[in-house]
Design a protein around this motif. Structure first.
Motif: not given
Length: 334
Positions: A20-21, A24-25, A27-28, A41
């Motif tokens: 998930f990290a 997120d990396r 997605r940012a 998401g």
């Protein structure tokens, strides 16, 4: 590559990420855009295509050691992962819109993921293409993109529209990436660093950072009768147009455009072999009626892109060059 060597020397393990990290990396780094109702998401993205447009959908997978040398830097892998998909959209005359990314990684190294994203999103942002979802898993290094583009109804470029007597055109120069790959296979090229020789460096860049001809594909709407991107070699990919359109294709090998660096490094015979059958060019091959030659000259001038007529379609079947053994192009399961 240098970073990996340093870590091995001083025994500092890579900074590992959870799944998930990692998501997120990535997605940012993604951005919103027109037509995205719901992006990254959820279980699926929601999209709203433009009215009066078809969706063009393509998918490509790149595997380490098959589509790029295993030591290739992650930023270059990121660029090429998206470039090959945008090239498919260009061959359809479609404007890039959205897509998904599936990553299989041996381990989730934060520095590797960030560098990959640098290359991937540099190209995505340049073409207004937006990442809307995907998947991550642990396994051998493999990267897969499904890309969506939009094209007005009835304006898509296809492989089945060529007519007997059409001109056969190609963009740019051919064989450069195959020339670089040959150098690498012969231990004459380090893909992880700029080459001292300017000609070799030109070829290295053509292998690692192909240019998807998106603007050309859009400009060919209403001009080209058929089109394909050159990923497996000119003769193999032109063969798809010939088969789809039920025509033959007569190519004059002496007219196939070769770059100065390719000729300088491999000589004329080696350069021609790469150009005809080497693959990995991601230029466009297309057909058009002879009456469209002035239109194509104007497109070439407007885009600052070389367009070369290399032959004509004929009654019959198959692709002919007048050479004894031009080669068949790349085939994964041959």
């Amino acid at each position: 590559m240098a970073q990996g060597r340093i870590r091995k020397l001083i025994r500092i393990p890579p900074v590992s990420l959870t799944e998930f990290a990692l998501i997120d990396r990535i997605r940012a780094r993604s951005r919103g855009g027109d037509g995205i109702v719901l992006g990254i998401g959820d279980d699926a993205a929601l999209l709203q295509p433009l009215a009066g447009h078809w969706l063009a959908v393509t998918a490509d997978t790149l595997n380490s050691g098959v589509h790029f040398p295993p030591e290739t830097l992650p930023a270059d892998i990121g660029w090429k992962t998206l470039a090959v998909n945008l090239s498919d959209l260009a061959a359809m005359g479609a404007a890039p819109a959205w897509g998904t990314l599936a990553l299989s990684l041996p381990h989730a190294d934060a520095a590797w993921v960030d560098a990959f994203a640098d290359g991937f999103f540099a190209l995505a942002d340049a073409h207004g293409w937006r990442l809307i979802g995907g998947d991550t898993t642990r396994g051998p290094l493999s990267l897969s993109v499904t890309a969506f583009g939009q094209v007005p109804h009835g304006r898509a470029l296809r492989r089945d529209g060529a007519q007997v007597g059409d001109d056969i055109w190609v963009s740019g120069t051919l064989g450069d990436a195959a020339g670089a790959l040959k150098l690498w296979q012969d231990n004459g090229l380090d893909v992880t660093r700029p080459a001292a020789d300017a000609d070799v460096e030109f070829l290295r860049q053509r292998l690692l950072r192909p240019t998807p001809r998106v603007e050309l594909g859009l400009a060919l709407q209403g001009i080209a009768s058929a089109a394909v991107d050159i990923s497996d070699g000119l003769l193999a990919d032109l063969g798809h147009i010939a088969a789809g359109s039920a025509v033959g294709a007569d190519v004059d090998a002496t007219r196939v455009p070769l770059s100065g660096p390719l000729r300088a490094v491999l000589g004329m015979a080696g350069a021609q072999a790469c150009a005809l059958s080497g693959g990995d060019d991601y230029e466009l091959c297309f057909t058009a009626a002879p009456g469209r030659r002035e239109d194509l000259q104007r497109v070439s001038a407007r885009l600052g892109l070389r367009l070369t007529c290399v032959g004509q379609t004929t009654a019959g079947s198959g692709v002919s060059t007048g050479r004894d053994d031009p080669g068949a192009g790349y085939q994964h399961f041959a």
